[in-house]
Every structure is written in C-alpha cells, then in structure tokens.
Design an enzyme around this catalytic site. Sequence first.
Site, PDB file in Angstrom:
ATOM      1  CG  HIS A  22       3.850   2.512 -14.987  1.00 46.73           C
ATOM      2  ND1 HIS A  22       4.083   3.212 -16.138  1.00 46.73           N
ATOM      3  CD2 HIS A  22       4.306   3.361 -14.318  1.00 46.73           C
ATOM      4  CE1 HIS A  22       4.291   4.374 -16.007  1.00 46.73           C
ATOM      5  NE2 HIS A  22       4.490   4.598 -14.744  1.00 46.73           N
ATOM      6  CG  ASP A  30     -15.438   7.774   3.200  1.00 45.54           C
ATOM      7  OD1 ASP A  30     -16.557   7.461   2.554  1.00 45.54           O
ATOM      8  OD2 ASP A  30     -14.889   8.966   3.417  1.00 45.54           O
ATOM      9  CG  ASP A  69       3.294   6.976 -12.440  1.00 42.60           C
ATOM     10  OD1 ASP A  69       4.336   7.255 -12.906  1.00 42.60           O
ATOM     11  OD2 ASP A  69       2.343   6.743 -13.501  1.00 42.60           O
ATOM     12  CE1 TYR A 118     -18.154  10.193  -5.439  1.00 43.92           C
ATOM     13  CE2 TYR A 118     -20.273  11.320  -6.398  1.00 43.92           C
ATOM     14  CZ  TYR A 118     -19.399  10.829  -5.265  1.00 43.92           C
ATOM     15  OH  TYR A 118     -19.859  11.122  -3.892  1.00 43.92           O
TER      16      TYR A 118
END
Length: 151
Positions: A22, A30, A69, A118
């Site tokens: 969790h 992609d 979540d 990122y």
Amino acid sequence: MLKGIDQRLSAEIVHVLMLMGHGDDLVICDVNHPAATIAAETTYGKLIDMAGCDIPTGAAAILSLMPLDTFVPAPVARMQVVGNPDGIVPIFARMQAVVDRAEGRAVTIAPLERFAFYEAAKKSFAIIRTADSGPYGCFILKKGVVELPEL
C-alpha cells in the site's frame, strides 16, 4: 496462463504487483520516456516491458488486479505538457476514463512538471514501459489496500 488474469499481464508484472505494498508507486509509460535509465533507480531496479500494449490497455489490465490508493487526494500523477502546464493531449482523457472505470468513481490525476515527474518516478517501486508512442504517456499509479477476508 491463469484464469481471471488478463493475458497482457506477464508473470513478471504479476510478481511486481504482488511485491508492492500500500502506497507504493508504479509508473506506466510510453516508449519515449527514459524508462531504462530511471528504472535502475527504482525499488525493483530494472525495466519491465509490456510490449504490444498501449497505455490505456496496459493500465486497464494492471488496474484489474491493483486498486488505487483511497487515502490520498490524487492516486494518479501524469506529466505536464512542457511549456504549457495547462495543455491537454488525448492520452490524458483516455487514461482518466480507464482509472475512473477501474475504480468505479472519479479519480483525481495530478499534473507534475517534467523533471518533478522524473524524480517521482525514480522513487517508484517499478516502471512498466508500454509500446505506446506517446507523447506524454507517463503516469504514476499509487497502490491502494486490497480488502481480503481473514484467513
């Protein structure tokens, strides 16, 4: 193959989903995403390819096993359009439909600036790269709790 598991989910993907707990994050992206480089810094430590799938198809398969979540306001994040933070590309609406359908409710998807995305991806559990050509097909899914009966 096993009954009830989408055939697009490899044994490795099912294994990773089972290892996740969790609050762990899973990136689905992609082919343009620097997935191999970033995957080396994740908990799992290597890239998982989901060849032959676009992002919505892959995400729907993953979300057939993994709940999102419910304890956070935005259990999904996406990359913002560079130079146009309010910009919209078609994959955003397609993913919104997938996550809403999988959860049976409206799910908030939060935008993240490219480099913030990122950094968040590096902290994820794993990265799954689809064959989707993009652009901006980069999403982080936060795993929720699976309600199970007592043993």
